[in-house]
Design an enzyme around this catalytic site. Sequence first.
Site, mmCIF file in Angstrom:
data_model
loop_
_atom_site.group_PDB
_atom_site.id
_atom_site.type_symbol
_atom_site.label_atom_id
_atom_site.label_comp_id
_atom_site.label_asym_id
_atom_site.label_seq_id
_atom_site.Cartn_x
_atom_site.Cartn_y
_atom_site.Cartn_z
ATOM 1 N N HIS A 38 -23.414 -32.078 15.743
ATOM 2 C CA HIS A 38 -24.595 -32.336 16.446
ATOM 3 C C HIS A 38 -25.167 -33.468 16.123
ATOM 4 C CE1 HIS A 38 -24.153 -29.076 19.088
ATOM 5 N NE2 HIS A 38 -23.429 -28.813 20.065
ATOM 6 N N TYR A 79 -28.487 -29.770 12.091
ATOM 7 C CA TYR A 79 -28.388 -28.970 11.019
ATOM 8 C C TYR A 79 -27.244 -27.907 12.131
ATOM 9 C CZ TYR A 79 -32.532 -30.578 9.431
ATOM 10 O OH TYR A 79 -33.206 -32.013 8.318
ATOM 11 N N HIS A 80 -26.230 -28.354 12.713
ATOM 12 C CA HIS A 80 -25.157 -27.879 13.524
ATOM 13 C C HIS A 80 -23.844 -27.682 13.240
ATOM 14 C CE1 HIS A 80 -28.407 -27.832 16.952
ATOM 15 N NE2 HIS A 80 -29.395 -26.655 15.971
ATOM 16 N N PRO A 81 -23.496 -27.053 11.891
ATOM 17 C CA PRO A 81 -22.064 -28.165 11.812
ATOM 18 C C PRO A 81 -21.697 -26.569 12.048
ATOM 19 C CG PRO A 81 -22.972 -27.296 9.442
ATOM 20 C CD PRO A 81 -24.292 -27.635 10.752
#
Length: 369
Positions: free
Chosen positions: A135, A306-308
């Site tokens: 994101h 920080y949403h890998p």
Amino acid sequence: MASAALGLGLRAADTFNGGELAGAGLLESNHRGGERYSAFRAFLKPVLHHPNLTVLTGAHVLELLWNGTRAAGVRLRWQGRTLDAPAGGVLLTAGALQTPQLLMLSGVGPRAELSRLNIPVRVALDGVGAGLQDHLAVPVITRSLVPSLDSGPPAAALARYAWNRSGPLSSNVAEAAAFSHARPGLRADEDPDIQFHFGPAYFRDHGFQTAPGAHFSVGPVLVDVHSRGRLTLASRDPLAPPVLDPAYLTDERDRQSLVEGVRQARAIAAAPPLSGLRGAEVLPGEGVRSEAALRAFVAQECATLYHPVGTAALGDGDGAVVDRLLAVRGTQGLWVGDASVMPRIIHANTNATAMMIGARAAGFVAAAL
């Protein structure tokens, strides 16, 4: 935020955890007593003294141990020593960046990538490290005519937090959110492509950049992600970080969504009641209006939320890494239980979904062993 977002035609939402994302409202978060309540505190800390549990902090897993294609434990580095921890099975939960790294270091991954570094191929899986999604957030920041979270004396905020865990430092900054359809051509019955995070503060560059005075931020976040990146190994050294190519904005639809998201964020800031509380726009700035200027702004300011996910994806096709029980294909006794397994990033924050994946993985492992 919710009232201002009504100007976009969005409804007020009582919750975003009821299966419906459309609308605007206050966020629910993992907080307790003014502090972030992590998965560790909720699930692991209460059972730290269980006789069947050993927790090593500061340990770094180097590779998996094998018996043929069966995972038989892990090799790790801890307090200057290299240790082997044999096991009847292994559940990897190192996250979407280090889980695929560990798989490749252990011989599970694309044959060409492993051969490049002379890593013996144990199981060839082209999907390991591929499909990286994330994101992206863009800051839209406006001066505030009323005090904001970061406009008071830092020492006073710190003292208040130290005293009773209250005040500005007890906030997670993003107190409200909204989901909207921004990219032209999206139907109302399709999932939203933009999530707005509202925070009564100057929030840019993950909070590392600050500015004097009071501000509020309405940050559009790309949640309908079409670009796909990749993770590869830098070397055979387990302590070397992997090489990331997130391929941000390589799909034109992602850029279009964020540009339109910036325009919608401006509309929210200009609608009541925020319109009566706002001063001048700081970012992108009043002069940034053209399509070209907004595209350049998005490219310059976009940053990870920080949403890998997606680097060891679940599926039935040739590119899948894990099956429907989260077991790594071509192996025995090896599972993945983190955001790596999401074949497509969800249209919302990944925290609760990642914990659900972990819970499901634990059940699958318990049933198999």
